[in-house]
Design a protein around this motif. Structure first.
Motif, PDB file in Angstrom:
ATOM      1  N   PRO A 190     -51.713  30.661 -10.381  1.00  0.00           N
ATOM      2  CA  PRO A 190     -53.015  30.251 -10.918  1.00  0.00           C
ATOM      3  C   PRO A 190     -53.765  29.274 -10.037  1.00  0.00           C
ATOM      4  O   PRO A 190     -54.987  29.281 -10.000  1.00  0.00           O
ATOM      5  N   ALA A 191     -53.055  28.438  -9.290  1.00  0.00           N
ATOM      6  CA  ALA A 191     -53.741  27.444  -8.457  1.00  0.00           C
ATOM      7  C   ALA A 191     -54.601  28.112  -7.394  1.00  0.00           C
ATOM      8  O   ALA A 191     -55.551  27.515  -6.895  1.00  0.00           O
ATOM      9  N   LEU A 192     -54.278  29.362  -7.056  1.00  0.00           N
ATOM     10  CA  LEU A 192     -55.052  30.061  -6.037  1.00  0.00           C
ATOM     11  C   LEU A 192     -55.991  31.116  -6.615  1.00  0.00           C
ATOM     12  O   LEU A 192     -56.780  31.699  -5.883  1.00  0.00           O
ATOM     13  N   THR A 193     -55.879  31.403  -7.914  1.00  0.00           N
ATOM     14  CA  THR A 193     -56.679  32.494  -8.467  1.00  0.00           C
ATOM     15  C   THR A 193     -57.579  32.098  -9.623  1.00  0.00           C
ATOM     16  O   THR A 193     -58.371  32.902 -10.087  1.00  0.00           O
ATOM     17  N   GLU A 194     -57.469  30.868 -10.131  1.00  0.00           N
ATOM     18  CA  GLU A 194     -58.373  30.443 -11.186  1.00  0.00           C
ATOM     19  C   GLU A 194     -59.803  30.359 -10.652  1.00  0.00           C
ATOM     20  O   GLU A 194     -60.040  30.384  -9.453  1.00  0.00           O
ATOM     21  N   ARG A 195     -60.759  30.289 -11.555  1.00  0.00           N
ATOM     22  CA  ARG A 195     -62.158  30.159 -11.161  1.00  0.00           C
ATOM     23  C   ARG A 195     -62.602  28.728 -11.405  1.00  0.00           C
ATOM     24  O   ARG A 195     -62.313  28.144 -12.447  1.00  0.00           O
ATOM     25  N   ILE A 196     -63.278  28.159 -10.439  1.00  0.00           N
ATOM     26  CA  ILE A 196     -63.764  26.783 -10.525  1.00  0.00           C
ATOM     27  C   ILE A 196     -65.280  26.823 -10.528  1.00  0.00           C
ATOM     28  O   ILE A 196     -65.901  27.258  -9.555  1.00  0.00           O
ATOM     29  N   ASP A 197     -65.875  26.419 -11.635  1.00  0.00           N
ATOM     30  CA  ASP A 197     -67.333  26.447 -11.748  1.00  0.00           C
ATOM     31  C   ASP A 197     -67.873  27.851 -11.458  1.00  0.00           C
ATOM     32  O   ASP A 197     -68.896  28.024 -10.810  1.00  0.00           O
ATOM     33  N   GLY A 198     -67.149  28.855 -11.944  1.00  0.00           N
ATOM     34  CA  GLY A 198     -67.597  30.229 -11.771  1.00  0.00           C
ATOM     35  C   GLY A 198     -67.281  30.837 -10.426  1.00  0.00           C
ATOM     36  O   GLY A 198     -67.554  32.010 -10.186  1.00  0.00           O
ATOM     37  N   VAL A 199     -66.714  30.064  -9.507  1.00  0.00           N
ATOM     38  CA  VAL A 199     -66.401  30.551  -8.160  1.00  0.00           C
ATOM     39  C   VAL A 199     -64.890  30.693  -8.028  1.00  0.00           C
ATOM     40  O   VAL A 199     -64.156  29.809  -8.458  1.00  0.00           O
ATOM     41  N   PRO A 200     -64.389  31.796  -7.465  1.00  0.00           N
ATOM     42  CA  PRO A 200     -62.942  31.924  -7.300  1.00  0.00           C
ATOM     43  C   PRO A 200     -62.372  30.774  -6.493  1.00  0.00           C
ATOM     44  O   PRO A 200     -62.947  30.347  -5.497  1.00  0.00           O
ATOM     45  N   ALA A 201     -61.218  30.249  -6.957  1.00  0.00           N
ATOM     46  CA  ALA A 201     -60.578  29.158  -6.217  1.00  0.00           C
ATOM     47  C   ALA A 201     -60.142  29.612  -4.839  1.00  0.00           C
ATOM     48  O   ALA A 201     -60.067  28.822  -3.909  1.00  0.00           O
ATOM     49  N   LEU A 202     -59.834  30.923  -4.700  1.00  0.00           N
ATOM     50  CA  LEU A 202     -59.435  31.461  -3.408  1.00  0.00           C
ATOM     51  C   LEU A 202     -60.468  32.461  -2.910  1.00  0.00           C
ATOM     52  O   LEU A 202     -60.826  33.405  -3.620  1.00  0.00           O
ATOM     53  N   VAL A 203     -60.939  32.250  -1.691  1.00  0.00           N
ATOM     54  CA  VAL A 203     -61.832  33.191  -1.020  1.00  0.00           C
ATOM     55  C   VAL A 203     -61.071  33.777   0.154  1.00  0.00           C
ATOM     56  O   VAL A 203     -60.442  33.048   0.923  1.00  0.00           O
ATOM     57  N   VAL A 204     -61.100  35.088   0.305  1.00  0.00           N
ATOM     58  CA  VAL A 204     -60.432  35.769   1.414  1.00  0.00           C
ATOM     59  C   VAL A 204     -61.499  36.224   2.394  1.00  0.00           C
ATOM     60  O   VAL A 204     -62.506  36.822   2.011  1.00  0.00           O
ATOM     61  N   ASP A 205     -61.278  35.946   3.682  1.00  0.00           N
ATOM     62  CA  ASP A 205     -62.279  36.277   4.688  1.00  0.00           C
ATOM     63  C   ASP A 205     -61.573  36.643   5.991  1.00  0.00           C
ATOM     64  O   ASP A 205     -60.377  36.395   6.171  1.00  0.00           O
ATOM     65  N   ASN A 206     -62.326  37.207   6.900  1.00  0.00           N
ATOM     66  CA  ASN A 206     -61.827  37.544   8.216  1.00  0.00           C
ATOM     67  C   ASN A 206     -61.533  36.276   9.023  1.00  0.00           C
ATOM     68  O   ASN A 206     -62.314  35.328   9.007  1.00  0.00           O
TER      69      ASN A 206
END
Length: 412
Positions: A190-206
């Motif tokens: 959950p620490a990496l997948t919860e939503r904080i203020d509507g934004v995913p806590a984890l963002v995956v990018d190149n």
């Protein structure tokens, strides 16, 4: 009362506060010296009372702290300046690459407070297992951050491949990943997948994109348009135009490693032939220098290659010259297309830049139409191999600076 039924004035008042918080915090973040409340009022056009109220909210939310006033001549008490807090909010940067995992914590002021690099060949490792190893490293980083009075406000994960808007890794050829649903695989954390203020806590990018952003915000202000090339086993590029990352229509720009420099050349893991990675990727360079069977970790092998080149070893110098020439062919195509004047050699290339730079410049001079009138600068990255994880962590704290109201609502 829901936002749909709230009085219009209340909505406007809330929006005004959000704008003022972002405006003031952004000014503090961008200032070259700690501004006082009076400085902020003059710079923003807000009243001193409004600035004072906003600053108190930012201090209470541990986003801003007061600096010791500079000595001044004359009468009167010197005004206290304001700086981004070194405690409170922080960002977590994660990276999965072909031969290592990396974790980094950056505080709101941009200082690296924790860094771990774990060396391992991840090609034979299933994506779920690789992510589990990364989660373990992230847990240690979170614990270290807590001991330093830091609260992680989110995380960004850098992956060497094509990542869609939902965080699915569509293709990472050097890892052997295809259609890997990273957020779903991390659903048990959950620490990496919860939503904080509507934004995913984890963002995956190149990873090349995040490395370019790290370089953009590293140290004193530099060029706002450049090509950042991450040279690892694979080769990726981040394109920065006028201070913003250029992602392309689907967010998949920058795959410079798969530009064919010898169209009928070696087969590539991507399915094509003659791709740049086959001639200038880390493993290709080490093999050409006679270091492929040295059984050394990649960073140690790269250091050994640099040592040999510095000592004038013919095989090392020839390998680096050939790789630099291949790289220069690909770079020249990008420069011709985008009219860039700066090329940054990052990742493993940063350490090898003294030997890669001359052949890259030679190919640019030969192939770029405007080279005679508009020289191109080629330099080593300030962050080197640490750029992707650092840039990932920095992207989290920059989101807070851009919208501090979300953080304040979470912590208030």
């Amino acid at each position: 009362m829901s936002p749909l039924t709230a009085p219009a004035g209340a909505v406007r008042q809330g929006s005004l506060r959000e704008l003022n918080l972002a405006l003031v915090l952004g000014r503090i973040a961008a200032a070259d010296r700690p501004p006082s409340r009076a400085d902020l009022a003059a710079a923003t056009g807000l009243t001193r009372a409004t600035v004072s109220a906003v600053v108190e909210d930012l201090i209470a939310g541990r986003l801003v702290t007061e600096a010791e006033p500079a000595p001044r001549a004359g009468a009167g008490r010197p005004a206290r300046g304001l700086v981004l807090a070194g405690h409170g909010a922080a960002g977590l940067g994660l990276e999965i690459n072909v031969d290592y995992l990396a974790v980094c914590v950056v505080d709101l002021a941009g200082r690296v407070r924790h860094r771990t690099v774990h060396r391992a060949d991840l090609r034979p490792v299933a994506p779920a297992d690789a992510l589990a190893r990364l989660v373990e490293l992230a847990g240690r980083a979170r614990a270290d951050a807590a001991r330093e009075d830091l609260v992680l406000a989110g995380a960004a994960l850098a992956v060497p491949g094509l990542v869609d808007a939902a965080g699915v890794v569509r293709l990472a050829p050097n890892l052997g990943w295809r259609e890997v649903p990273v957020p779903a695989l991390l659903a048990g954390h959950p620490a990496l997948t919860e939503r904080i203020d509507g934004v995913p806590a984890l963002v995956v990018d190149n990873e090349a994109n995040l490395a370019a952003l790290g370089e953009l915000h590293a140290g004193p202000p530099g060029p706002t348009s450049f090509l950042h090339i991450s040279g690892e086993v694979g080769i990726g590029a981040g394109i920065v135009l006028d201070g913003a990352l250029f992602r392309g229509t689907r967010g998949w720009s920058g795959e410079i490693g798969h530009i064919p420099v010898r169209p009928e050349g070696r087969e590539c893991r991507c399915g094509g032939r003659g791709c740049l990675e086959q001639y200038a990727g880390q493993e290709a360079i080490l093999a050409a220098a006679g270091l492929a069977g040295a059984d050394l970790p990649a960073d140690t092998a790269t250091a050994r290659l640099a040592e040999l080149a510095g000592a004038g070893d013919p095989a090392a110098l020839r390998a680096l010259h050939d790789a630099g020439s291949a790289l220069g062919v690909a770079v020249a195509s990008v420069v011709n297309l985008l009219d860039l004047d700066t090329v940054v050699l990052g990742g493993g290339y940063a350490r090898l830049a003294p030997w890669l730079r001359p052949p890259v410049l030679a190919e640019i001079s030969r192939r770029v139409l405007t080279a005679a009138w508009s020289p191109v600068t080629v330099r080593a990255a300030a962050l080197g191999a640490e750029a992707a994880a650092t840039g990932a962590a920095g992207s989290v704290v920059r989101r807070i600076v851009a919208r501090p109201s979300g953080w304040l609502a979470r912590t208030g």
